[in-house]
Design an enzyme around this catalytic site. Structure first.
Site, PDB file in Angstrom:
ATOM      1  N   SER A   4       0.842  -1.185   0.000  1.00  0.00           N
ATOM      2  CA  SER A   4       0.000   0.000   0.000  1.00  0.00           C
ATOM      3  C   SER A   4       0.881   1.239   0.000  1.00  0.00           C
ATOM      4  O   SER A   4       2.041   1.193   0.425  1.00  0.00           O
ATOM      5  CB  SER A   4      -0.887   0.013   1.254  1.00  0.00           C
ATOM      6  OG  SER A   4      -1.540   1.257   1.412  1.00  0.00           O
TER       7      SER A   4
ATOM      8  N   TYR B  92      -1.580  -0.789  10.922  1.00  0.00           N
ATOM      9  CA  TYR B  92      -1.756  -1.093   9.501  1.00  0.00           C
ATOM     10  C   TYR B  92      -0.643  -0.477   8.656  1.00  0.00           C
ATOM     11  O   TYR B  92      -0.025  -1.148   7.820  1.00  0.00           O
ATOM     12  CB  TYR B  92      -3.119  -0.608   9.008  1.00  0.00           C
ATOM     13  CG  TYR B  92      -3.293  -0.796   7.523  1.00  0.00           C
ATOM     14  CD1 TYR B  92      -3.504  -2.066   6.990  1.00  0.00           C
ATOM     15  CD2 TYR B  92      -3.204   0.286   6.638  1.00  0.00           C
ATOM     16  CE1 TYR B  92      -3.634  -2.251   5.616  1.00  0.00           C
ATOM     17  CE2 TYR B  92      -3.332   0.102   5.272  1.00  0.00           C
ATOM     18  CZ  TYR B  92      -3.538  -1.171   4.769  1.00  0.00           C
ATOM     19  OH  TYR B  92      -3.652  -1.359   3.405  1.00  0.00           O
TER      20      TYR B  92
END
Length: 258
Positions: free
Chosen positions: A139, A152
């Site tokens: 990501s 995360y």
């Protein structure tokens, strides 16, 4: 030469689209996720529309021995994995000290530990055969700290670093490692991670475009692929030169709900 891809998190979103794209090119697939009914539906679709063979393995990558069980299942079935796509992952919103620690531990297990375990198990065979591709779905979160998604963002930073490091180790082996680093994508990730209400999802690209972008980068053996040119420029030519506290403020602002 075989062309079988194992895709984790294949029951929805980018994982489903990666499976569809690989199958559309004539490759067999091993579909891995928790929701067996969703996997069976996808299996039927791909076998019908693409004429390939799809194998379903229902597994929860939050379990510590999930990778070993998946590997044992493919070995028992005589499947040679030529492409490993580590797509499974999830996030969560909120201040770290207020979040449920068990959920964050499960996130670390899925996003990092199971990913590393699967890579280690399948990579050895790829190196011996002098061919193979690994795609880690990371990501843009991996390029900076993420207040309100602290764990995360940290897991995705790990994936970006890990993927690049093993890519260099694999130089000359015929095996590649690529990190796909999308920004916001319109998938179930939003609801699952309690991320509704954030502006970044308003114009998020669809998972099929992201999957195609990442798959093609993997085929070329690219180190890192960011699917949006604007994000690529910002992350490589603006963010690194800003004061660290300002980066944190910008990152937090993006994650604050209205």
């Amino acid at each position: 030469m075989g062309n079988t891809a194992l895709i984790t998190g294949a029951s929805s979103g980018i994982g489903t689209e990666l499976a569809r794209y690989h199958a559309s090119k004539g490759g067999d697939v091993v579909l891995v996720a928790r929701r067996e009914n969703k996997l069976n539906d996808l299996k039927a679709e791909l076998e019908r529309t693409c004429g390939i063979t799809a194998t379903v393995i229902a597994a929860d990558l939050a379990e510590s021995d999930a990778a070993e069980k998946i590997f044992a299942a493919t070995e028992a079935a005589g499947l040679v994995i030529d492409v490993l796509i580590n797509n499974a992952g999830f996030g969560g919103h909120g201040k770290f000290h207020e979040r449920n620690l068990t959920k964050d531990q499960a996130m670390m297990q899925v996003n990092m530990v199971s990913l590393v375990n699967l890579t280690h198990l399948y990579l050895q065979g790829m190196v011996k055969r002098n061919r193979g591709h690994i795609l880690h779905v990371a990501s843009t979160a991996g390029f900076m700290p993420g207040p309100l998604q602290a764990v995360y963002y940290a897991t995705k930073s790990f994936v970006v670093s890990f993927s690049q490091a093993i890519a260099e180790e694999l130089d000359g082996t015929g095996v590649t490692s690529t990190a796909l680093c999308p920004g916001a994508v319109a998938t179930d990730f939003v609801k699952a991670g309690d991320l509704d209400g954030l502006d970044i999802w308003n114009k998020a690209p669809t998972p099929d475009t992201v999957a195609k972008c990442g798959y093609e980068a993997m085929e070329k053996g690219e180190l890192i692929k960011i699917n949006e040119a604007g994000l690529n420029f910002t992350l490589n030519w603006i963010i690194p030169f800003l004061p660290r506290k300002l980066v944190l403020k910008i990152s937090r602002k993006a994650m604050e709900k209205k």
